[in-house]
Design a protein around this motif. Structure first.
Motif, mmCIF file in Angstrom:
data_model
loop_
_atom_site.group_PDB
_atom_site.id
_atom_site.type_symbol
_atom_site.label_atom_id
_atom_site.label_comp_id
_atom_site.label_asym_id
_atom_site.label_seq_id
_atom_site.Cartn_x
_atom_site.Cartn_y
_atom_site.Cartn_z
ATOM 1 N N THR A 32 27.182 -22.036 6.736
ATOM 2 C CA THR A 32 26.240 -23.004 7.318
ATOM 3 C C THR A 32 26.869 -23.756 8.472
ATOM 4 O O THR A 32 26.257 -23.930 9.533
ATOM 5 N N SER A 33 28.111 -24.212 8.292
ATOM 6 C CA SER A 33 28.749 -25.028 9.326
ATOM 7 C C SER A 33 29.336 -24.182 10.454
ATOM 8 O O SER A 33 29.179 -24.521 11.633
ATOM 9 N N HIS A 34 30.005 -23.069 10.120
ATOM 10 C CA HIS A 34 30.720 -22.281 11.131
ATOM 11 C C HIS A 34 29.840 -21.275 11.854
ATOM 12 O O HIS A 34 30.176 -20.845 12.961
ATOM 13 N N ILE A 35 28.744 -20.862 11.239
ATOM 14 C CA ILE A 35 27.888 -19.845 11.866
ATOM 15 C C ILE A 35 26.529 -20.425 12.226
ATOM 16 O O ILE A 35 26.155 -20.475 13.393
ATOM 17 N N MET A 80 29.817 -12.509 13.789
ATOM 18 C CA MET A 80 29.919 -11.467 12.761
ATOM 19 C C MET A 80 31.325 -11.420 12.174
ATOM 20 O O MET A 80 31.504 -11.203 10.971
ATOM 21 N N LYS A 81 32.344 -11.629 13.029
ATOM 22 C CA LYS A 81 33.721 -11.694 12.509
ATOM 23 C C LYS A 81 33.893 -12.891 11.579
ATOM 24 O O LYS A 81 34.509 -12.789 10.517
ATOM 25 N N THR A 82 33.336 -14.022 11.998
ATOM 26 C CA THR A 82 33.412 -15.219 11.153
ATOM 27 C C THR A 82 32.719 -14.984 9.817
ATOM 28 O O THR A 82 33.192 -15.434 8.767
ATOM 29 N N TYR A 83 31.610 -14.269 9.866
ATOM 30 C CA TYR A 83 30.863 -13.937 8.653
ATOM 31 C C TYR A 83 31.764 -13.214 7.653
ATOM 32 O O TYR A 83 31.755 -13.509 6.450
#
Length: 552
Positions: A92-95, A228-231
């Motif tokens: 929620t916060s990073h993406i 997508m990498k963060t995901y």
């Protein structure tokens, strides 16, 4: 012209499609977070469901190592659920949060770029229209000059025309020729300007705008790739902790000791009796005699357990905890002084709100269970919960009506009470807690052990205690200066020494404000002064008076 316009239309559609893709990805991640939260909640509920209830027989059974291992497994599953909550929070916060802000910025940038493109198009179109206008004007002026020249030549050749008319025609021809020259110069200037603007448009402005749009689109593509990498990284970060949770379950399983559990069962159920002795041979030729071991089962069964006697004095019942006679206290606490009545009503409203919240929580739980049954009919019949749901809703409605009734009484009381500063409230509350027997004491504190109502006796004794303090303060020979005025909200009969009677609506002088004991010192004239309850007057302090405080 048409070529650049087509390109803008195509690029506008493509960039909007790119934003739609980005928003679709945001929606995908958001649904994933909802799934994670739902899964975590289900795991927590599952863990809570199988936890042993406190102070129950079930809790006693969890002394065995296998049951302790099960408890550890439930705790680890609770931590496991927490990691899925972490996944949801981080996504929620990073993406979601980051991409939502980026989409807004992207929309603004896209709007700005296409605005600049449309503006450049409008500018070149305006220049083209100016060029066309100057060209038509030049053409028109040239034709007018030719007609004027022909008219002059015709007039000059005609012998019947006066010299003045010929001169006039000649001057008109010259004017038309001059206008044609001016139009030519203007047309030439505008043509040069247009050629310059057109060159700038096709070789500078449009390429720059297209370049910005391209960079914007490439940043969008890079951004979605980074998301997508963060995901994946958000999931990867919790894997070690999830692994520790699973290791904890394995460790709990390995801690199971079957021998220890068996020993616990033995200790729990062993009788402590010794085996009976051998039975002797019974010789019927002789008097029957049968020897039984002193520790045989028969003797054991005959022995009675000593009764446990608990010494000590029996506790006497403390009268404050005896059930009160409810008939002495009206439902709206109208028998209490205004301030005490307000406190009682506020307390009652808070209690009702807590009960409403409990009922609402129960209703939410039933509703969720009904949804589960609707989705999974094999787990239960949804209709079986309708009666309970209706009952809880009815209870909520009853409690709300009850709350509205007490809130109305509270509003009525607060409408008559003076506004008091927060400091005065704290002081009054402190005094009430340290010295319960005050004039404004609660009804329940004035009840005797048998439930009778003793308000008058309590007030009389309390005022007598306070009167000694008043006597000391009235020894001053010099009258104190007035620091403000006050208005009596209620009639007060000062029957004890140190107090003064006031009538509702009467205005008096304040010579000493409430110091936290719930009393205010006032004066009617030079000879009449004394104390009245602070809750019975509305005080207006003089800001210019020495030592005076602002009354809120």
């Amino acid at each position: 012209m048409q070529w650049s316009l087509d390109q803008f239309d195509n690029l506008e559609k493509h960039t909007q499609w790119g934003i739609d893709i980005l928003e679709k990805y945001i929606k995908f991640v958001k649904e994933r977070t909802e799934i994670e939260l739902s899964y975590a909640k289900q795991l927590r509920n599952l863990s809570k469901k199988y936890q042993p209830k406190k102070n129950s027989k079930e809790e006693e059974e969890y002394k065995y190592t296998s049951c302790k291992a099960f408890i550890s497994t439930l705790n680890e599953m609770n931590d496991y659920a927490g990691q899925h909550e972490v996944i949801s929070e981080n996504m929620t916060s990073h993406i979601i949060g980051d991409l939502a802000r980026y989409v807004q910025e992207l929309k603004q940038e896209r709007k700005s770029n296409f605005h600049d493109g449309r503006k450049a198009q409008q500018h070149i179109e305006t220049c083209w229209k100016q060029l066309e206008s100057s060209k038509r004007r030049f053409e028109r002026d040239c034709k007018e000059a030719d007609r004027a020249q022909q008219y002059f030549e015709k007039m000059d050749a005609d012998i019947n025309v006066t010299k003045a008319d010929v001169e006039k025609a000649r001057q008109q021809a010259q004017i038309r020729h001059q206008m044609a020259e001016d139009s030519k110069a203007d047309y030439s200037s505008i043509l040069q300007k247009f050629n310059h603007e057109q060159h700038e448009y096709y070789h500078t402005h449009i390429p720059n705008i297209f370049q910005k749009i391209q960079e914007m689109e490439e940043r969008r593509i890079v951004k979605i790739g980074e998301s997508m990498k963060t995901y994946a990284e958000v999931d990867r970060q919790v894997i070690p902790i999830i692994g520790k949770c699973l290791d904890g379950i394995v460790k709990a399983a390995e801690s199971i000791d079957q021998k220890n559990d068996s020993q616990l069962v033995i200790e729990a159920y062993k009788s402590g009796f010794e085996p009976p002795g051998d039975i002797e041979f019974e010789d019927y030729t002789q008097p029957m005699k049968r020897t039984v071991s002193d520790n045989s089962l028969s003797n054991s069964r005959g022995e009675g357990k000593p009764e446990l006697k608990f010494g000590g004095k029996s506790k006497g019942k403390l009268w404050p905890f005896i059930k009160k006679n409810k008939g002495t206290t009206p439902e709206d606490f109208s028998n209490l002084p205004p301030e005490q009545r307000r406190k009682k009503l506020q307390q009652k409203v808070c209690e009702l709100n807590k009960e409403i919240q409990k009922e609402m929580d129960q209703r939410d739980a039933i509703t969720k269970m009904k949804d589960v049954y609707l989705k999974n009919p094999q787990m239960g019949d949804p209709a079986s919960l309708d009666h309970k749901l209706a009952e809880v809703s009815q209870n909520i409605e009853k409690l709300r009506l009850e709350t509205q009734k007490f809130e109305a009484w509270l509003a009525e009381v607060e409408g008559r009470l003076p506004a008091r500063s927060e400091q005065a409230r704290r002081q009054s509350g402190l005094y009430d807690s340290q010295n319960p027997p005050t004039v404004n004491n609660c009804a329940q504190d004035r009840e005797s052990p048998d439930g009778s109502y003793t308000e008058e006796q309590s007030q009389e004794s309390e005022v007598k205690v306070l009167a000694t303090d008043f006597d000391d303060e009235f020894d001053d020979e010099e009258p104190l200066p007035a620091i403000g005025t006050c208005k009596a909200l209620y009639t007060f009969e000062g029957q004890n020494e140190g107090t003064i009677s006031v009538v509702e609506g009467e205005t008096l002088y304040v010579i000493e404000e409430d110091k936290g004991d719930g009393w205010t010192r006032i004066r009617r004239n030079e000879d009449e002064e004394g104390y009245v309850p602070t809750s019975y007057v509305e005080v207006y302090l003089d800001k210019n008076a020495k030592g005076a405080k602002t009354y809120i």
